[in-house]
Design an enzyme around this catalytic site. Structure first.
Site, PDB file in Angstrom:
ATOM      1  N   ASN A   9      -2.360  23.228  22.906  1.00 63.13           N
ATOM      2  CA  ASN A   9      -2.157  24.623  22.491  1.00 63.13           C
ATOM      3  C   ASN A   9      -1.266  24.628  21.253  1.00 63.13           C
ATOM      4  OD1 ASN A   9      -1.579  27.327  22.227  1.00 63.13           O
ATOM      5  ND2 ASN A   9      -0.300  27.460  24.075  1.00 63.13           N
ATOM      6  N   TRP A  10      -1.887  24.888  20.105  1.00 63.61           N
ATOM      7  CA  TRP A  10      -1.135  24.831  18.836  1.00 63.61           C
ATOM      8  C   TRP A  10      -0.280  26.072  18.616  1.00 63.61           C
ATOM      9  CZ3 TRP A  10      -5.215  22.782  14.727  1.00 63.61           C
ATOM     10  CH2 TRP A  10      -5.570  21.480  15.076  1.00 63.61           C
ATOM     11  N   GLY A 174       8.552  24.310  26.272  1.00 61.91           N
ATOM     12  CA  GLY A 174       9.270  24.166  25.002  1.00 61.91           C
ATOM     13  C   GLY A 174      10.752  23.886  25.157  1.00 61.91           C
ATOM     14  N   GLY A 235       1.878  21.869  24.571  1.00 56.59           N
ATOM     15  CA  GLY A 235       2.287  22.679  23.427  1.00 56.59           C
ATOM     16  C   GLY A 235       2.772  21.792  22.300  1.00 56.59           C
ATOM     17  N   GLY A 236       4.098  21.676  22.172  1.00 61.48           N
ATOM     18  CA  GLY A 236       4.721  20.969  21.051  1.00 61.48           C
ATOM     19  C   GLY A 236       4.110  19.604  20.743  1.00 61.48           C
TER      20      GLY A 236
END
Ligand code: PEP
Length: 251
Positions: A9-10, A174, A235-236
């Site tokens: 997920n950018w 995050g 994510g990251g």
């Protein structure tokens, strides 16, 4: 049996040139590996068309990060499921904690988004997960149960088989505070149990349940080794091709 998935997920990151380079690098590196999982890239909507060219090569599948709960009409700024489907986008994230928190998306709206996607032959990646205070108050199972049932349990059995569930404890997203493998397995097995109760054991066993929250190249293999953890929503760490490919190969 169910398939393993690793999805990147950018979020709202990368300019167009960076996004093109990143997806090309990931596709190139994955090409040389034998994949044990489906790999999904979730770029910003503006880059979906570019990304869908990589989807064609069947190394990567593509997901949108958001969809409108409406079919079409006077909804400025929205993108419909039929528009995504026409671009051959296969998946869409729904219920991410950032959408719940910053855009006030409630369970009812999320259930409608799920319906729009299924109506248009797309597959929701439905995110659920508790806040830190819920866990501290040992309320985390109840919160996750509520999100799951309000967002998804109106579906019939066949519809449900098109859904991917992502367990993402909000306190882990995050933050670098990853869930322990035990915490992940415990919740994933709880979720699978709820699906079996609502539908049946076969449906539960066929449902892919991803873990998300500070999953990275170092901790992915120990998280994915749990029997009810079928991959991750990343994510990251999905913004770095080498790290993301390491996570993919850990599945
Ligand atoms: C996410 O936002 O879905 C996520 C899991 O983020 P991160 O991997 O950065 O914690």
């Amino acid at each position: 049996m169910r398939k393993n998935i690793v999805a990147g997920n950018w979020k709202m990151n990368q300019n167009f040139a960076e996004a093109e380079d990143l997806i090309a690098e990931i596709a190139d590196k994955l090409d040389k590996k034998k994949l044990n999982c489906e790999v999904i890239i979730c770029p910003p909507s503006l880059y979906l068309e570019m990304a869908s060219d990589y989807g064609d090569e069947s190394i990567l599948s593509i997901a949108a990060q958001n969809v409108s709960s409406f079919n079409n009409g006077a909804y400025t700024g929205e993108i419909s499921a039929s528009m995504l489907n026409a671009m051959e986008i296969e998946y869409c994230i729904v219920g991410h904690s950032e959408r719940r928190k910053y855009f006030g998306e409630k369970d009812e709206i999320l259930a409608e988004k799920v319906d729009r996607l299924l109506d248009n032959n797309m597959k929701p990646i439905f995110c659920i997960g508790e806040q830190l205070t819920d866990r501290e108050n040992t309320n985390h199972f109840e919160v996750v149960k509520n999100q799951l049932s309000k967002g998804l349990f109106h579906l019939n059995n066949n519809e449900f088989l098109n859904v991917v569930v992502a367990y993402e404890p909000v306190w882990a997203i995050g933050t670098g505070m990853v869930a322990t493998p035990q915490q992940a397995q415990e919740m994933h097995s709880f979720i699978r149990g709820l699906i079996a109760e609502k539908y049946d054991t076969q449906t539960a066993n066929e449902t892919t349940i991803l873990y998300g929250g500070s999953c990275n190249a170092k901790n992915a293999s120990i998280l994915f080794a749990n029997k009810d953890v079928d991959g991750g929503l990343i994510g990251g760490a999905s913004l770095n091709a080498d790290d993301f490919v390491k996570i993919v190969t850990a599945s």
